[in-house]
Design a protein around this motif. Structure first.
Motif, short mmCIF file in Angstrom:
data_model
loop_
_atom_site.label_atom_id
_atom_site.label_comp_id
_atom_site.label_asym_id
_atom_site.label_seq_id
_atom_site.Cartn_x
_atom_site.Cartn_y
_atom_site.Cartn_z
N UNK A 240 0.83 -1.20 0.00
CA UNK A 240 0.00 0.00 0.00
C UNK A 240 0.87 1.25 0.00
N UNK A 241 1.94 1.24 0.78
CA UNK A 241 2.82 2.39 0.86
C UNK A 241 3.55 2.61 -0.47
N UNK A 242 4.00 1.56 -1.10
CA UNK A 242 4.67 1.71 -2.40
C UNK A 242 3.73 2.34 -3.43
N UNK A 243 2.47 1.95 -3.38
CA UNK A 243 1.49 2.53 -4.29
C UNK A 243 1.28 4.01 -3.95
N UNK A 244 1.24 4.31 -2.68
CA UNK A 244 0.98 5.69 -2.26
C UNK A 244 2.08 6.63 -2.74
N UNK A 245 3.33 6.19 -2.68
CA UNK A 245 4.44 7.06 -3.04
C UNK A 245 4.83 6.96 -4.52
N UNK A 246 4.10 6.17 -5.28
CA UNK A 246 4.37 6.06 -6.71
C UNK A 246 5.56 5.20 -7.06
N UNK A 247 5.85 4.18 -6.21
CA UNK A 247 7.00 3.30 -6.43
C UNK A 247 6.60 2.02 -7.16
N UNK A 248 5.65 2.13 -8.08
CA UNK A 248 5.21 0.98 -8.87
C UNK A 248 5.17 1.41 -10.33
N UNK A 249 5.74 0.58 -11.20
CA UNK A 249 5.91 0.95 -12.60
C UNK A 249 4.62 1.06 -13.38
N UNK A 250 4.63 1.94 -14.37
CA UNK A 250 3.52 2.07 -15.30
C UNK A 250 3.66 1.01 -16.40
N UNK A 251 2.59 0.28 -16.74
CA UNK A 251 2.71 -0.80 -17.73
C UNK A 251 3.28 -0.35 -19.07
N UNK A 252 2.85 0.79 -19.57
CA UNK A 252 3.33 1.25 -20.88
C UNK A 252 4.82 1.56 -20.85
N UNK A 253 5.26 2.18 -19.77
CA UNK A 253 6.68 2.52 -19.64
C UNK A 253 7.52 1.26 -19.53
N UNK A 254 7.05 0.30 -18.73
CA UNK A 254 7.79 -0.95 -18.57
C UNK A 254 7.82 -1.73 -19.88
N UNK A 255 6.69 -1.77 -20.58
CA UNK A 255 6.64 -2.49 -21.87
C UNK A 255 7.62 -1.88 -22.86
N UNK A 256 7.68 -0.57 -22.91
CA UNK A 256 8.61 0.08 -23.84
C UNK A 256 10.05 -0.26 -23.51
N UNK A 257 10.38 -0.29 -22.22
CA UNK A 257 11.76 -0.61 -21.84
C UNK A 257 12.10 -2.05 -22.18
N UNK A 258 11.13 -2.95 -22.04
CA UNK A 258 11.36 -4.36 -22.41
C UNK A 258 11.57 -4.49 -23.91
N UNK A 259 10.72 -3.85 -24.70
CA UNK A 259 10.83 -3.95 -26.15
C UNK A 259 12.14 -3.31 -26.62
N UNK A 260 12.50 -2.17 -26.05
CA UNK A 260 13.74 -1.51 -26.45
C UNK A 260 14.95 -2.39 -26.18
N UNK A 261 14.93 -3.11 -25.06
CA UNK A 261 16.10 -3.91 -24.68
C UNK A 261 16.11 -5.30 -25.31
N UNK A 262 14.95 -5.94 -25.34
CA UNK A 262 14.91 -7.35 -25.74
C UNK A 262 14.39 -7.59 -27.16
N UNK A 263 13.89 -6.56 -27.80
CA UNK A 263 13.39 -6.70 -29.17
C UNK A 263 14.01 -5.63 -30.08
N UNK A 264 15.34 -5.62 -30.16
CA UNK A 264 15.99 -4.62 -31.02
C UNK A 264 15.74 -4.94 -32.48
N UNK A 265 16.03 -4.01 -33.38
CA UNK A 265 15.87 -4.29 -34.82
C UNK A 265 16.64 -5.54 -35.20
N UNK A 266 16.05 -6.34 -36.07
CA UNK A 266 16.66 -7.59 -36.47
C UNK A 266 17.88 -7.35 -37.35
N UNK A 267 18.95 -8.05 -37.05
CA UNK A 267 20.16 -7.98 -37.86
C UNK A 267 20.19 -9.18 -38.79
#
Length: 249
Positions: free
Chosen positions: A219-246
């Protein structure tokens, strides 16, 4: 071309990954019980690159239907292969295990058996069967094949009230680690722990875990905003693990 099969595609991190992957140019087949209006509209507009496959991976009847005979059964190998089409060594085929449930939220001794069985099916049995189907289907494909497992710290820690979730996430992670060491064909495995994300799962933990050890911290982590936003987390995953194909070497 990158073709992605994504479980749990309609909610939380799965919905964000679905949106981010297809925006990034991947062809995406999403598996979920239901889909959003926006996803249905997108699939109608882009039928060759976006496909929605209704299925309930927590249902034993689904998991005992490997041929995909029923409308809600597992997809068949032929269905997976048809979506990918012709793939060469410069292409990539990815299975993303994202679907999971934290239910039942209860202490041992108070766990409802039906909810436990549904969680075991969704969190553990489905990843095993889908991985097996995926590797068998693309055993002889010249494309690069990859499995991405969305993990959780709960697989390595004891969270009171989350015993079923902890156990099933640990089991599924152990399975994909074995796949990374030996499979019927070469297959890269990525295990990703995205951390706490503001999803319906997090809300359920806050709403239904009252009185359990550790609940106040959530509850406290939620109150202080210490939980990731799904869109932001998804973008970071795609940027790191789904780079342009070589090009393949």
């Amino acid at each position: 071309m990158r073709s992605v099969f994504l479980t749990g595609a309609s909610r939380g991190l799965g919905a964000a990954l679905f949106q981010t992957l297809q925006t990034d140019g991947a062809r995406v087949l999403g598996l979920a019980r239901t889909f959003t209006t926006e996803q249905q509209t997108l699939a109608a507009q882009r039928p060759t690159s976006v496909r929605l496959r209704p299925t309930d991976l927590s249902d034993p009847a689904t998991l005992s239907d490997p041929a995909g005979v029923g409308p809600a059964g597992l997809p068949s190998g032929a269905e997976l292969a048809t979506f990918v089409g012709e793939a060469g060594p410069d292409d990539e085929i990815v299975l993303v295990h994202n679907a999971a449930t934290v239910e039942p939220i209860a202490l041992a001794g108070e766990l409802p058996p039906a909810a436990v069985l549904a969680a075991v099916n969704l969190n553990l049995v489905a990843p095993i069967l889908l991985t097996n189907l995926f590797l068998a289907t693309f055993r002889d494909s010249p494309a690069r094949v990859r499995i991405v497992y969305i993990a959780s710290s709960a697989a390595h820690r004891a969270y009171p009230g989350w015993a079923t979730y902890c156990a099933t996430k640990a089991g599924a992670e152990a399975f994909v680690r074995c796949v990374s060491e030996a499979a019927s064909r070469a297959c890269q495995v990525d295990i990703i722990d995205p951390g706490a994300i503001e999803t319906q799962m997090q809300q359920a933990l806050r709403d239904r875990g009252t009185g359990m050890p550790g609940h106040a911290r959530l509850v406290e982590r939620h109150r202080v905003g210490d939980i990731g936003d799904p869109s932001t987390v998804a973008k970071s995953i795609v940027d790191r693990y789904f780079p342009p194909l070589a090009p393949a070497l």
